[in-house]
Design a protein around this motif. Structure first.
Motif, PDB file in Angstrom:
ATOM      1  N   GLY A  89       2.293   9.341  -5.757  1.00  0.00           N
ATOM      2  CA  GLY A  89       4.068   9.230  -5.030  1.00  0.00           C
ATOM      3  C   GLY A  89       4.385   8.953  -6.430  1.00  0.00           C
ATOM      4  N   SER A  90       5.738   8.214  -6.217  1.00  0.00           N
ATOM      5  CA  SER A  90       6.949   7.426  -6.753  1.00  0.00           C
ATOM      6  C   SER A  90       7.728   6.447  -5.714  1.00  0.00           C
ATOM      7  CB  SER A  90       7.332   8.246  -7.759  1.00  0.00           C
ATOM      8  OG  SER A  90       8.460   7.966  -8.342  1.00  0.00           O
ATOM      9  N   ILE A  91       7.960   5.251  -6.344  1.00  0.00           N
ATOM     10  CA  ILE A  91       8.843   4.735  -5.258  1.00  0.00           C
ATOM     11  C   ILE A  91       9.434   3.851  -6.400  1.00  0.00           C
ATOM     12  CG2 ILE A  91       8.751   2.688  -3.537  1.00  0.00           C
ATOM     13  CD1 ILE A  91       6.517   3.278  -2.621  1.00  0.00           C
ATOM     14  N   THR A  98      -0.844   6.058  -2.668  1.00  0.00           N
ATOM     15  CA  THR A  98      -0.392   5.337  -1.144  1.00  0.00           C
ATOM     16  C   THR A  98      -2.436   5.994  -0.693  1.00  0.00           C
ATOM     17  OG1 THR A  98       1.759   6.365  -0.314  1.00  0.00           O
ATOM     18  CG2 THR A  98       0.611   5.752   1.827  1.00  0.00           C
ATOM     19  N   VAL A  99      -3.246   4.522  -0.128  1.00  0.00           N
ATOM     20  CA  VAL A  99      -4.337   5.016   0.704  1.00  0.00           C
ATOM     21  C   VAL A  99      -4.368   4.606   1.744  1.00  0.00           C
ATOM     22  CG1 VAL A  99      -6.603   4.514   0.345  1.00  0.00           C
ATOM     23  CG2 VAL A  99      -5.005   4.072  -1.920  1.00  0.00           C
ATOM     24  N   GLY A 120      -6.276  -7.412 -16.292  1.00  0.00           N
ATOM     25  CA  GLY A 120      -5.942  -8.472 -17.271  1.00  0.00           C
ATOM     26  C   GLY A 120      -4.299  -7.375 -17.796  1.00  0.00           C
ATOM     27  N   TYR A 121      -3.966  -6.704 -17.473  1.00  0.00           N
ATOM     28  CA  TYR A 121      -2.373  -6.264 -17.823  1.00  0.00           C
ATOM     29  C   TYR A 121      -2.472  -4.641 -19.050  1.00  0.00           C
ATOM     30  CZ  TYR A 121      -0.261 -10.114 -15.959  1.00  0.00           C
ATOM     31  OH  TYR A 121       0.316 -11.174 -14.677  1.00  0.00           O
ATOM     32  N   VAL A 122      -3.924  -4.484 -18.652  1.00  0.00           N
ATOM     33  CA  VAL A 122      -4.048  -3.427 -19.957  1.00  0.00           C
ATOM     34  C   VAL A 122      -5.123  -2.570 -19.747  1.00  0.00           C
ATOM     35  CG1 VAL A 122      -4.003  -4.976 -22.164  1.00  0.00           C
ATOM     36  CG2 VAL A 122      -5.800  -4.541 -20.651  1.00  0.00           C
ATOM     37  N   LEU A 123      -6.080  -2.618 -17.936  1.00  0.00           N
ATOM     38  CA  LEU A 123      -7.119  -2.141 -17.898  1.00  0.00           C
ATOM     39  C   LEU A 123      -6.350  -1.497 -16.710  1.00  0.00           C
ATOM     40  CD1 LEU A 123      -9.988  -3.926 -18.228  1.00  0.00           C
ATOM     41  CD2 LEU A 123      -9.303  -1.835 -19.804  1.00  0.00           C
ATOM     42  N   ASN A 124      -7.430   0.172 -15.913  1.00  0.00           N
ATOM     43  CA  ASN A 124      -7.218   0.873 -14.577  1.00  0.00           C
ATOM     44  C   ASN A 124      -6.106   0.944 -14.439  1.00  0.00           C
ATOM     45  OD1 ASN A 124      -9.729  -0.784 -13.538  1.00  0.00           O
ATOM     46  ND2 ASN A 124      -8.782  -2.598 -13.686  1.00  0.00           N
ATOM     47  N   PRO A 125      -5.335   1.423 -15.554  1.00  0.00           N
ATOM     48  CA  PRO A 125      -3.970   3.102 -15.280  1.00  0.00           C
ATOM     49  C   PRO A 125      -4.680   3.765 -14.229  1.00  0.00           C
ATOM     50  CG  PRO A 125      -5.312   3.638 -16.587  1.00  0.00           C
ATOM     51  CD  PRO A 125      -6.137   2.477 -16.554  1.00  0.00           C
ATOM     52  N   GLY A 126      -3.230   4.735 -13.255  1.00  0.00           N
ATOM     53  CA  GLY A 126      -3.402   5.832 -12.491  1.00  0.00           C
ATOM     54  C   GLY A 126      -4.412   5.413 -11.588  1.00  0.00           C
ATOM     55  N   VAL A 147      -0.065  -0.044  -6.733  1.00  0.00           N
ATOM     56  CA  VAL A 147       1.575   0.374  -7.407  1.00  0.00           C
ATOM     57  C   VAL A 147       0.748   0.152  -9.098  1.00  0.00           C
ATOM     58  CG1 VAL A 147       3.395  -0.570  -8.712  1.00  0.00           C
ATOM     59  CG2 VAL A 147       2.799  -1.389  -6.012  1.00  0.00           C
ATOM     60  N   ASP A 148       1.015   1.838  -9.738  1.00  0.00           N
ATOM     61  CA  ASP A 148       0.577   1.788 -10.639  1.00  0.00           C
ATOM     62  C   ASP A 148       1.467   1.044 -12.120  1.00  0.00           C
ATOM     63  OD1 ASP A 148      -1.140   3.218 -13.634  1.00  0.00           O
ATOM     64  OD2 ASP A 148      -0.033   4.996 -12.762  1.00  0.00           O
TER      65      ASP A 148
END
Length: 340
Positions: A89-91, A98-99, A120-126, A147-148
């Motif tokens: 979703g988007s907020i 939402t899990v 590290g502010y770089v990994l795990n997008p989406g 939050v993505d």
């Protein structure tokens, strides 16, 4: 002859690099005071990319994609095991997930946990950033909003925190702060604490409780465990690998001791109850215990869990380990105690 000398020099440099990389890991006996599941994690070889030094945008993106692809393969099975659904979703214009657990305890029906992922502010997008949120929702019985947030190198500081605060501000319009808890691991732990600082600075009501796991509270190489646990922690291994590079690419020239980057330097007076977690082999052990002491010195209700023999964030890496169950059970009890 010149070619021979050049080749020998190259081989010498390569051997020195290999030797230094290998020397970074110190061989210690696996502790017999942890579960068999945790012992396997403790005995594992260091992550193969720990000493990566991306030189440009393309190398960063390749690194991020390769880690994300590996994580993505684990998510379907984890969602099934934890009996949760994940809905995108988007907020406030920020992508979120939402899990929702199959069963929500009655007392949690109006509560929500805000999750800020690590990496590290770089990994795990989406969706790859939802791993910890899935564990918390499944074991804790809470609805979790993950939050993505935007990340470096495309979006350096303060993009990640701007997104986290935007979602929190919007969430406050429908959920009282007394019913909101915030948690995350590593970078997500640091952001959890920075969110408290930003909320104070912007006059927003603070969440009811914070649970930063092994938080990156100091982006500089400050603190005893950055050195004592170097080559002991088999996840981060050393600040002098990709971790330090990530700090630089996210900070983007800003002072790394800015409290919004390194919350250990912020004013934590008035913070809500806080539960911190780390391990004895964690490179971020000092990041965590320094933050715990700072909170206690400010009169904050702050507790600390230190796991035996555990490297950075090991409690996320085997959902069947007793230590993992204990960690999320403690978080469940903590949020149940402090959320209205």
């Amino acid at each position: 002859m010149n070619i021979l000398k050049k080749n020998l020099f190259t081989l010498l440099l390569l051997s020195l690099w290999v030797s230094s990389s290998q020397a970074a890991m110190r061989e210690l006996p696996a502790p017999n005071t942890v579960s068999p599941e945790m012992q396997k994690l403790t005995e594992a070889a260091p992550l193969p990319f720990w000493n990566l030094h991306p030189k440009d945008h393309a190398e960063w993106k390749s690194f991020v994609q390769s880690v994300a692809e590996a994580t993505a393969t684990e998510l379907p099975g984890l969602r099934e095991q934890m009996e949760v659904t994940v809905t995108p979703g988007s907020i406030a214009g920020v992508p979120v997930f939402t899990v929702t657990p199959r069963k929500i305890r009655p007392e949690n029906s109006e509560r929500i946990l805000l999750h800020l992922h690590g990496g590290g502010y770089v990994l795990n997008p989406g969706e790859t950033g939802t791993y910890e949120a899935i564990l918390m929702a499944g074991m804790g019985g809470f609805k979790v909003l993950s939050v993505d947030y935007r990340m470096a190198p495309d979006f350096p500081y303060p993009a990640a925190m701007d997104d986290a605060v935007a979602v929190y501000r919007e969430l406050l319009k429908t959920v009282p702060a007394e019913k909101i808890g915030v948690f995350g691991t590593s970078t997500g732990g640091g952001m959890t604490l920075a969110l408290g600082l930003r909320a104070k600075a912007e006059g927003l009501p603070l969440p009811a409780a914070l649970a930063p796991g092994t938080p990156w509270t100091d982006l500089t190489q400050t603190g005893d465990s950055y050195f004592v646990n170097e080559g002991v922690d088999n996840i981060l291994v050393s600040y002098d690998g990709w971790l330090g590079e990530a700090a630089k690419v996210y900070a983007n020239g800003h002072d790394m001791k800015d409290p919004m980057l390194s919350p250990i330097y912020g004013d934590v007076s008035g913070f809500p109850p806080t539960l911190l977690t780390t391990g004895t082999r964690d490179l971020f052990l000092s990041n965590t215990i320094r933050m715990h002491l700072k909170l206690r010195q400010a009169g904050i209700d702050a507790d600390l869990i230190v796991f035996e023999g555990m490297s950075h964030a090991h409690y996320l890496m085997d959902p069947n380990a007793p230590e993992t169950r204990f960690h999320f059970t403690e978080l469940k009890k903590f949020f149940n105690q402090h959320l209205q």
